[in-house]
Design a protein around this motif. Sequence first.
Motif, PDB file in Angstrom:
ATOM      1  N   ASP A 175       0.863  -1.164   0.000  1.00 17.97           N
ATOM      2  CA  ASP A 175       0.000   0.000   0.000  1.00 17.97           C
ATOM      3  C   ASP A 175       0.907   1.223   0.000  1.00 17.97           C
ATOM      4  OD1 ASP A 175      -2.555   1.220   0.128  1.00 17.97           O
ATOM      5  OD2 ASP A 175      -2.200   1.675   2.240  1.00 17.97           O
TER       6      ASP A 175
ATOM      7  N   GLN B  70      -5.671   2.141  -2.304  1.00 16.78           N
ATOM      8  CA  GLN B  70      -5.586   1.157  -3.388  1.00 16.78           C
ATOM      9  C   GLN B  70      -6.407   1.586  -4.606  1.00 16.78           C
ATOM     10  OE1 GLN B  70      -3.784  -1.893  -3.522  1.00 16.78           O
ATOM     11  NE2 GLN B  70      -2.749  -0.920  -1.811  1.00 16.78           N
TER      12      GLN B  70
ATOM     13  N   THR C 183      -3.477   1.951  -7.910  1.00 15.18           N
ATOM     14  CA  THR C 183      -2.263   1.610  -7.164  1.00 15.18           C
ATOM     15  C   THR C 183      -1.803   0.173  -7.382  1.00 15.18           C
ATOM     16  OG1 THR C 183      -2.725   3.320  -5.520  1.00 15.18           O
ATOM     17  CG2 THR C 183      -1.200   1.572  -4.872  1.00 15.18           C
ATOM     18  N   PRO C 184      -2.661  -0.853  -7.211  1.00 15.10           N
ATOM     19  CA  PRO C 184      -2.157  -2.220  -7.393  1.00 15.10           C
ATOM     20  C   PRO C 184      -1.629  -2.492  -8.797  1.00 15.10           C
ATOM     21  CG  PRO C 184      -4.342  -2.249  -6.391  1.00 15.10           C
ATOM     22  CD  PRO C 184      -4.053  -0.838  -6.792  1.00 15.10           C
TER      23      PRO C 184
END
Length: 121
Positions: free
Chosen positions: A52, A79, A103-104
């Motif tokens: 994260d 995320q 983000t991921p």
Amino acid sequence: MEGISVGSRAITTGTPIKAAGIREAETLARILVAVVRREQVPGGAHFGPGDDIPYDITSVADLDGDIWLRRPSDPASTQRNHWIMRDHDPDEHEGAAAGVYLTPHLLTEYGPVTAIQPKTR
């Protein structure tokens, strides 16, 4: 599950990675680079797949040195934040890099990334 240890972190390579449809070898390599960076520079802010990125980090550099800027979209979850590449050049970068990444996905496709600290006067 199969796994390896790098420094103080154990990395498993079994079903969760496969179930997520991630290219296992490439993702594992990105995770390992993030682990090595954390061990070499303990005070640095390095993030790899599965991590994260704290909300106060607004820009990061990827492995190639390209800068990605955060566009917050959901205060309840980092995320779900959007990231765009600053200074995208179609002659230099792949077309997909012109897009917006959550983000991921940023961490899986371009990670690990390193936080860029704002310049102070």
